[in-house]
Motif scaffolding. Structure first.
Motif, PDB file in Angstrom:
ATOM      1  N   THR A 179       0.809  -1.222   0.000  1.00 51.93           N
ATOM      2  CA  THR A 179       0.000   0.000   0.000  1.00 51.93           C
ATOM      3  C   THR A 179       0.836   1.264   0.000  1.00 51.93           C
ATOM      4  O   THR A 179       0.304   2.360  -0.159  1.00 51.93           O
ATOM      5  N   GLY A 180       2.147   1.126   0.216  1.00 58.50           N
ATOM      6  CA  GLY A 180       2.993   2.314   0.302  1.00 58.50           C
ATOM      7  C   GLY A 180       3.197   2.802   1.721  1.00 58.50           C
ATOM      8  O   GLY A 180       4.002   3.700   1.977  1.00 58.50           O
ATOM      9  N   ALA A 181       2.455   2.225   2.671  1.00 57.46           N
ATOM     10  CA  ALA A 181       2.607   2.623   4.071  1.00 57.46           C
ATOM     11  C   ALA A 181       3.968   2.171   4.598  1.00 57.46           C
ATOM     12  O   ALA A 181       4.600   1.276   4.033  1.00 57.46           O
ATOM     13  N   ALA A 182       4.425   2.824   5.689  1.00 50.12           N
ATOM     14  CA  ALA A 182       5.718   2.489   6.302  1.00 50.12           C
ATOM     15  C   ALA A 182       5.511   1.329   7.267  1.00 50.12           C
ATOM     16  O   ALA A 182       5.034   1.521   8.378  1.00 50.12           O
ATOM     17  N   VAL A 183       5.874   0.127   6.819  1.00 51.88           N
ATOM     18  CA  VAL A 183       5.616  -1.081   7.608  1.00 51.88           C
ATOM     19  C   VAL A 183       6.871  -1.509   8.359  1.00 51.88           C
ATOM     20  O   VAL A 183       7.953  -1.568   7.777  1.00 51.88           O
ATOM     21  N   THR A 184       6.716  -1.767   9.648  1.00 49.88           N
ATOM     22  CA  THR A 184       7.786  -2.346  10.461  1.00 49.88           C
ATOM     23  C   THR A 184       7.329  -3.718  10.939  1.00 49.88           C
ATOM     24  O   THR A 184       6.190  -3.868  11.376  1.00 49.88           O
ATOM     25  N   LEU A 185       8.220  -4.692  10.823  1.00 48.52           N
ATOM     26  CA  LEU A 185       7.911  -6.037  11.325  1.00 48.52           C
ATOM     27  C   LEU A 185       8.725  -6.277  12.586  1.00 48.52           C
ATOM     28  O   LEU A 185       9.937  -6.069  12.605  1.00 48.52           O
ATOM     29  N   LEU A 186       8.036  -6.706  13.636  1.00 42.16           N
ATOM     30  CA  LEU A 186       8.713  -7.013  14.889  1.00 42.16           C
ATOM     31  C   LEU A 186       8.775  -8.522  15.067  1.00 42.16           C
ATOM     32  O   LEU A 186       7.735  -9.191  15.052  1.00 42.16           O
ATOM     33  N   GLY A 187      10.002  -9.058  15.200  1.00 40.94           N
ATOM     34  CA  GLY A 187      10.115 -10.505  15.339  1.00 40.94           C
ATOM     35  C   GLY A 187      11.375 -10.915  16.063  1.00 40.94           C
ATOM     36  O   GLY A 187      12.170 -10.070  16.498  1.00 40.94           O
ATOM     37  N   HIS A 188      11.545 -12.232  16.191  1.00 42.29           N
ATOM     38  CA  HIS A 188      12.631 -12.784  16.997  1.00 42.29           C
ATOM     39  C   HIS A 188      13.715 -13.475  16.170  1.00 42.29           C
ATOM     40  O   HIS A 188      14.834 -13.617  16.625  1.00 42.29           O
ATOM     41  N   TYR A 189      13.354 -13.965  14.963  1.00 42.90           N
ATOM     42  CA  TYR A 189      14.254 -14.856  14.225  1.00 42.90           C
ATOM     43  C   TYR A 189      14.881 -14.137  13.030  1.00 42.90           C
ATOM     44  O   TYR A 189      14.183 -13.799  12.078  1.00 42.90           O
ATOM     45  N   PRO A 190      16.207 -13.920  13.070  1.00 43.72           N
ATOM     46  CA  PRO A 190      16.880 -13.174  11.992  1.00 43.72           C
ATOM     47  C   PRO A 190      16.582 -13.738  10.603  1.00 43.72           C
ATOM     48  O   PRO A 190      16.377 -12.964   9.660  1.00 43.72           O
ATOM     49  N   GLU A 191      16.521 -15.081  10.452  1.00 46.06           N
ATOM     50  CA  GLU A 191      16.301 -15.668   9.132  1.00 46.06           C
ATOM     51  C   GLU A 191      14.892 -15.342   8.617  1.00 46.06           C
ATOM     52  O   GLU A 191      14.687 -15.142   7.428  1.00 46.06           O
ATOM     53  N   LYS A 192      13.917 -15.333   9.525  1.00 40.80           N
ATOM     54  CA  LYS A 192      12.545 -15.018   9.118  1.00 40.80           C
ATOM     55  C   LYS A 192      12.414 -13.529   8.798  1.00 40.80           C
ATOM     56  O   LYS A 192      11.819 -13.146   7.788  1.00 40.80           O
ATOM     57  N   MET A 193      13.008 -12.692   9.643  1.00 41.94           N
ATOM     58  CA  MET A 193      12.944 -11.247   9.440  1.00 41.94           C
ATOM     59  C   MET A 193      13.607 -10.858   8.123  1.00 41.94           C
ATOM     60  O   MET A 193      13.185  -9.904   7.459  1.00 41.94           O
ATOM     61  N   ALA A 194      14.636 -11.602   7.739  1.00 44.51           N
ATOM     62  CA  ALA A 194      15.363 -11.270   6.503  1.00 44.51           C
ATOM     63  C   ALA A 194      14.449 -11.380   5.283  1.00 44.51           C
ATOM     64  O   ALA A 194      14.641 -10.663   4.298  1.00 44.51           O
ATOM     65  N   ILE A 195      13.463 -12.267   5.336  1.00 43.07           N
ATOM     66  CA  ILE A 195      12.523 -12.405   4.211  1.00 43.07           C
ATOM     67  C   ILE A 195      11.785 -11.085   3.998  1.00 43.07           C
ATOM     68  O   ILE A 195      11.651 -10.601   2.870  1.00 43.07           O
ATOM     69  N   ALA A 196      11.327 -10.481   5.101  1.00 45.95           N
ATOM     70  CA  ALA A 196      10.658  -9.174   5.005  1.00 45.95           C
ATOM     71  C   ALA A 196      11.655  -8.087   4.630  1.00 45.95           C
ATOM     72  O   ALA A 196      11.360  -7.212   3.814  1.00 45.95           O
ATOM     73  N   GLY A 197      12.836  -8.163   5.229  1.00 47.67           N
ATOM     74  CA  GLY A 197      13.861  -7.157   4.964  1.00 47.67           C
ATOM     75  C   GLY A 197      14.203  -7.067   3.479  1.00 47.67           C
ATOM     76  O   GLY A 197      14.386  -5.972   2.939  1.00 47.67           O
ATOM     77  N   ARG A 198      14.268  -8.216   2.802  1.00 45.52           N
ATOM     78  CA  ARG A 198      14.585  -8.220   1.364  1.00 45.52           C
ATOM     79  C   ARG A 198      13.497  -7.540   0.533  1.00 45.52           C
ATOM     80  O   ARG A 198      13.748  -7.123  -0.594  1.00 45.52           O
TER      81      ARG A 198
END
Lengths: 321, 321
Positions: A179-198
């Motif tokens: 949607t263009g909104a500024a989304v932040t994901l809060l999580g614990h697992y670096p490998e899972k967070m990296a999927i969103a980060g990419r």
């Protein structure tokens, strides 16, 4: 047929009776099925459902009990709620809230962890030809993520926080990010967070969160009681808390905090398949990285154990080999 | 000055120091003050506030500490939240959610149960001349009822249930009834329900409620834990629960029920004074019937006890005699 079912404990059976399609229903041969957290809860006995779980699938229509044979032979995914068709909610198009509804693999209707399942033709969506089964199998959980956008007008200038780097959190963060909104994901697992980060989504671990609540929308997708309570703190006054997970553990939302901060809480469940299939066909989301493993259906019990591991994301059951 | 204050227990004092208006504030001589359920909670020690409670009042501006003397000598009512004026919430017009806000008679600012109070001029609204003080004193709780219409688009064809035949429930039911929607009030006391009944609002006692939830909007105004839980059952899937009362008793809202029924929960607090004054001036509401008693301020402790009785509605303190 082969089936993975629950009668107090998970069992794999090789000659489970084939389901018979009612009038207006299709018999579907399952190609691929996904294991969801709800399935894990069912296999732990939390829901009281006995029978064949599973509600995320891609299959081929074998036959239709009815005159319309348009879908016979087609690859399909399917919506999981089957309303009575007669009550006032069903007549208003709210079959997913019908008090007498059956739900595929969840309530009163055998599910997708079997070689064959049945669903009303009206629930089925043909899968675009170029879309791999390994992507189309995400249509159901992705539709649940799109449900948020059906219920809530997200503005592109808003700050949104998604709590939870599990399957649902990763899909919701990606959909909201579109949607263009500024989304932040809060999580614990670096490998899972990296999927969103990419995908360009900001990621944070709990220790580097802002102390005060400044997010206009917070999506709770952890499935934990702590997640729901934390969400209320992180939200700004007048903001919206979207509850996506049905929590197994009893928990508490403090009504006083909801009133004093004038928070809007939005329960959100099943969603529209068409936008999910369009987003998948358009290649706008990364679902491939969410697949932890694809196991042949004969190894279903092993797949179930793997799906329950904390580091796992989506485990798929493959009926084609 | 005379003041009713709380320092662990309610006390009536005859030479309490006069408050000094800060820059931009007015000194106001109180004519009439209303006792609200929040005040009763403060006098029971539930909020931790020590000092002079009271936030519903009509008064006359005695002097203004500042250049703008427009309101001096005028009869006024006043909004109760005083933001810091500097934070991002205040700059967005959300002073009522400022983390450092003072609130008249509730938090960090002496209230209306005294001969004089101070408030920023920006918080004040002149009372139309023809409006009696006994009506204007309802501006604050009535504004809280109008807040629901600021937050929620109520459609005239909707079925709305208001839970609670107390002061807030009776005001909310009347305000929502103005929209043309079908409003039902659920309460226990025939005399209180009759006030709503005379306005054409349907009234029901708990024993003749429909078993299933069919209301599109339910407004919780009982202030009880049971009320909030009951509200979730009475609401139809996809409907809205408006929480109006800050509950003293810890209670629980079940997030699973919110998700499964896709309910929207809306916290709702202080509201706009202008529509409240317009509705009062237009004679569109019955507030007179809500007045249980008007007692001279010298009998404040007696008034407090009366306000706490289950059969009481609004008790007013009169400073004019």
């Amino acid at each position: 047929m082969k089936a993975l079912y629950f009668d107090g404990q998970p069992r794999f059976e090789v000659d489970f009776p084939l389901p018979a399609p009612r009038s207006g229903e299709a018999l579907i041969r399952v190609l691929l099925a996904g294991i969801c957290s709800t399935d894990l809860e069912i296999f732990r006995g939390y829901s009281g459902f006995c029978g064949i779980p599973g509600h995320e699938f891609v299959g081929v229509v074998v036959e239709v009990n009815g005159p319309d044979q348009t879908l016979t032979g087609r690859r399909v995914v399917g919506e999981i709620n089957i309303g009575c068709g007669a009550c006032s909610l069903c007549r208003q198009g709210l079959a997913s809230h019908c008090a007498d509804r059956r739900v595929l693999g969840i309530r009163g209707h055998q599910g997708a962890f079997a070689e064959y399942l049945t669903l009303p033709v009206a629930n089925l969506h043909p899968v675009p030809e170029k879309l791999a089964a390994e992507e189309a199998v995400f249509a159901e959980p992705l539709a649940a993520a799109f449900r948020i956008l059906e219920q809530l007008h997200l503005r592109p200038s808003q700050k949104i926080l998604v709590l939870g780097d599990g399957k649902l959190g990763l899909l919701a963060a990606q959909v909201l990010h579109l949607t263009g909104a500024a989304v932040t994901l809060l999580g614990h697992y670096p490998e899972k967070m990296a999927i969103a980060g990419r995908q360009g989504i900001s990621t944070r671990s709990p220790r580097d969160l802002p102390a005060d609540g400044s997010f206009e929308v917070v999506v709770e997708a952890t499935g934990s009681a702590a997640g729901a309570r934390q969400a209320l703190c992180l939200i700004r006054p007048g903001g919206t808390l979207v509850l996506k997970s049905t929590l197994a553990a009893p928990t508490q939302l403090d009504p006083t905090e909801i009133v004093v901060k004038e928070i809007r809480v939005l329960g959100s469940r099943c969603g529209p398949f068409a936008p999910a299939l369009r987003a998948l066909a358009g290649g706008r989301l990364d679902t491939r990285s969410l697949i932890t493993s694809v196991l042949p259906f004969a190894r279903a019990l092993e797949a179930l154990a793997l799906a329950g591991a904390k580091t796992s994301l989506k485990v798929l059951l493959d009926f084609r080999r």
